[in-house]
Design a protein around this motif. Sequence first.
Motif, PDB file in Angstrom:
ATOM      1  N   ILE A 193      -4.764  -1.774  -0.449  1.00 23.22           N
ATOM      2  CA  ILE A 193      -4.449  -0.765  -1.757  1.00 23.22           C
ATOM      3  C   ILE A 193      -4.918   0.630  -0.954  1.00 23.22           C
ATOM      4  N   SER A 194      -4.374   1.611  -1.438  1.00 21.42           N
ATOM      5  CA  SER A 194      -4.521   3.205  -1.187  1.00 21.42           C
ATOM      6  C   SER A 194      -3.925   3.997  -2.222  1.00 21.42           C
ATOM      7  N   ARG A 195      -4.537   5.078  -2.398  1.00 24.09           N
ATOM      8  CA  ARG A 195      -3.880   6.099  -3.314  1.00 24.09           C
ATOM      9  C   ARG A 195      -3.759   7.308  -2.530  1.00 24.09           C
ATOM     10  N   ASP A 196      -2.921   8.242  -3.038  1.00 27.02           N
ATOM     11  CA  ASP A 196      -2.833   9.653  -2.767  1.00 27.02           C
ATOM     12  C   ASP A 196      -2.847  10.337  -3.870  1.00 27.02           C
ATOM     13  N   ASN A 197      -3.838  11.047  -4.320  1.00 25.52           N
ATOM     14  CA  ASN A 197      -3.949  11.628  -5.592  1.00 25.52           C
ATOM     15  C   ASN A 197      -3.114  13.018  -5.878  1.00 25.52           C
ATOM     16  N   ALA A 198      -2.833  13.502  -4.427  1.00 28.92           N
ATOM     17  CA  ALA A 198      -2.030  14.609  -4.534  1.00 28.92           C
ATOM     18  C   ALA A 198      -0.625  14.395  -4.879  1.00 28.92           C
ATOM     19  N   ASN A 224       0.303  11.746  -6.761  1.00 32.95           N
ATOM     20  CA  ASN A 224       0.088  10.886  -8.008  1.00 32.95           C
ATOM     21  C   ASN A 224       0.757   9.376  -7.557  1.00 32.95           C
ATOM     22  N   THR A 225       0.152   8.823  -6.704  1.00 31.53           N
ATOM     23  CA  THR A 225       0.719   7.721  -6.229  1.00 31.53           C
ATOM     24  C   THR A 225      -0.294   6.471  -5.530  1.00 31.53           C
ATOM     25  N   VAL A 226      -0.046   5.240  -5.853  1.00 29.64           N
ATOM     26  CA  VAL A 226      -0.952   4.272  -5.601  1.00 29.64           C
ATOM     27  C   VAL A 226      -0.046   3.202  -4.464  1.00 29.64           C
ATOM     28  N   TYR A 227      -0.529   2.898  -3.516  1.00 28.15           N
ATOM     29  CA  TYR A 227       0.286   1.938  -2.518  1.00 28.15           C
ATOM     30  C   TYR A 227      -0.230   0.821  -2.460  1.00 28.15           C
ATOM     31  N   LEU A 228       0.388  -0.138  -2.095  1.00 23.61           N
ATOM     32  CA  LEU A 228       0.156  -1.466  -1.820  1.00 23.61           C
ATOM     33  C   LEU A 228       0.667  -1.923  -0.622  1.00 23.61           C
ATOM     34  N   GLN A 229       0.182  -2.105   0.545  1.00 27.42           N
ATOM     35  CA  GLN A 229       0.721  -2.534   1.692  1.00 27.42           C
ATOM     36  C   GLN A 229       0.180  -3.928   1.942  1.00 27.42           C
ATOM     37  N   MET A 230       1.427  -4.664   2.131  1.00 31.69           N
ATOM     38  CA  MET A 230       1.316  -6.330   2.214  1.00 31.69           C
ATOM     39  C   MET A 230       1.669  -6.821   3.379  1.00 31.69           C
ATOM     40  N   ASN A 231       0.796  -7.339   4.262  1.00 34.38           N
ATOM     41  CA  ASN A 231       0.997  -7.830   5.613  1.00 34.38           C
ATOM     42  C   ASN A 231       0.945  -9.563   5.559  1.00 34.38           C
ATOM     43  N   SER A 232       1.525 -10.082   6.547  1.00 31.21           N
ATOM     44  CA  SER A 232       1.377 -11.398   6.805  1.00 31.21           C
ATOM     45  C   SER A 232       1.894 -12.014   5.475  1.00 31.21           C
ATOM     46  N   LEU A 233       2.949 -11.814   4.720  1.00 31.07           N
ATOM     47  CA  LEU A 233       3.298 -12.264   3.660  1.00 31.07           C
ATOM     48  C   LEU A 233       3.771 -13.949   3.773  1.00 31.07           C
ATOM     49  N   LYS A 234       3.303 -14.532   2.613  1.00 34.91           N
ATOM     50  CA  LYS A 234       3.596 -15.896   2.442  1.00 34.91           C
ATOM     51  C   LYS A 234       4.206 -16.378   1.421  1.00 34.91           C
ATOM     52  N   GLY A 244       6.230 -11.361   7.396  1.00 34.95           N
ATOM     53  CA  GLY A 244       6.457 -10.057   7.315  1.00 34.95           C
ATOM     54  C   GLY A 244       5.774  -9.168   6.502  1.00 34.95           C
ATOM     55  N   SER A 245       6.114  -7.814   6.545  1.00 33.77           N
ATOM     56  CA  SER A 245       5.246  -6.966   5.762  1.00 33.77           C
ATOM     57  C   SER A 245       6.151  -6.168   4.736  1.00 33.77           C
ATOM     58  N   GLN A 246       5.626  -5.588   3.710  1.00 28.48           N
ATOM     59  CA  GLN A 246       6.287  -4.598   2.834  1.00 28.48           C
ATOM     60  C   GLN A 246       5.171  -3.699   2.098  1.00 28.48           C
ATOM     61  N   ARG A 247       5.622  -2.719   1.602  1.00 31.13           N
ATOM     62  CA  ARG A 247       4.872  -1.505   0.980  1.00 31.13           C
ATOM     63  C   ARG A 247       5.201  -1.127  -0.372  1.00 31.13           C
ATOM     64  N   LEU A 248       4.402  -1.373  -1.124  1.00 30.07           N
ATOM     65  CA  LEU A 248       5.033  -1.104  -2.609  1.00 30.07           C
ATOM     66  C   LEU A 248       4.206   0.183  -3.167  1.00 30.07           C
ATOM     67  N   SER A 249       5.037   1.053  -3.933  1.00 28.87           N
ATOM     68  CA  SER A 249       4.462   2.184  -4.289  1.00 28.87           C
ATOM     69  C   SER A 249       4.443   2.102  -5.719  1.00 28.87           C
ATOM     70  N   CYS A 250       3.416   2.978  -6.297  1.00 26.88           N
ATOM     71  CA  CYS A 250       3.592   3.168  -7.850  1.00 26.88           C
ATOM     72  C   CYS A 250       3.385   4.750  -8.089  1.00 26.88           C
ATOM     73  N   ALA A 251       4.141   5.147  -8.577  1.00 26.09           N
ATOM     74  CA  ALA A 251       3.939   6.584  -9.013  1.00 26.09           C
ATOM     75  C   ALA A 251       3.655   6.841 -10.508  1.00 26.09           C
ATOM     76  N   ALA A 252       2.706   7.644 -10.564  1.00 23.80           N
ATOM     77  CA  ALA A 252       2.160   7.933 -12.130  1.00 23.80           C
ATOM     78  C   ALA A 252       2.430   9.183 -12.577  1.00 23.80           C
ATOM     79  N   SER A 253       2.703   9.299 -13.769  1.00 25.31           N
ATOM     80  CA  SER A 253       2.811  10.610 -14.415  1.00 25.31           C
ATOM     81  C   SER A 253       1.557  11.092 -15.135  1.00 25.31           C
ATOM     82  N   GLY A 254       1.422  12.223 -15.236  1.00 21.01           N
ATOM     83  CA  GLY A 254       0.224  13.010 -15.947  1.00 21.01           C
ATOM     84  C   GLY A 254      -0.546  13.857 -14.987  1.00 21.01           C
TER      85      GLY A 254
END
Length: 126
Positions: free
Chosen positions: A70-75, A77-87, A16-26
Amino acid sequence: QVQLVESGGGLVQAGGSQRLSCAASGRIFSSYVMGWFRQAPGKEREFVTGITWSGLSTYYADSVKGRFTISRDNAKNTVYLQMNSLKPEDTAVYYCAAKVSRTTIVLITTGEYDYWGQGTQVTVSS
């Protein structure tokens, strides 16, 4: 001070797949090098992937190459981790990390990062 908050973890079946997000302050998120690490029970925290402030450079651990993105959206303040084909071996607590730096090189060791999130559990069932 930079605060990082991860979200998106949980239980997923193998393949399966899952997407993590990380929201940053600053207000200077666009100047942060960002990374994702993970730590399984009884193991050391290991590098998963990282991205430079511009998003132009990324780097992946061999164990996730071709499956994670991995990707980021500077507008946002978030970085993402898209995980596919999870083991099942991807099961771990996943941590987001940041360092204020405009280096063009992805940082891959824990000691190079200054700020850490609290972590989010990802469990992959077989």
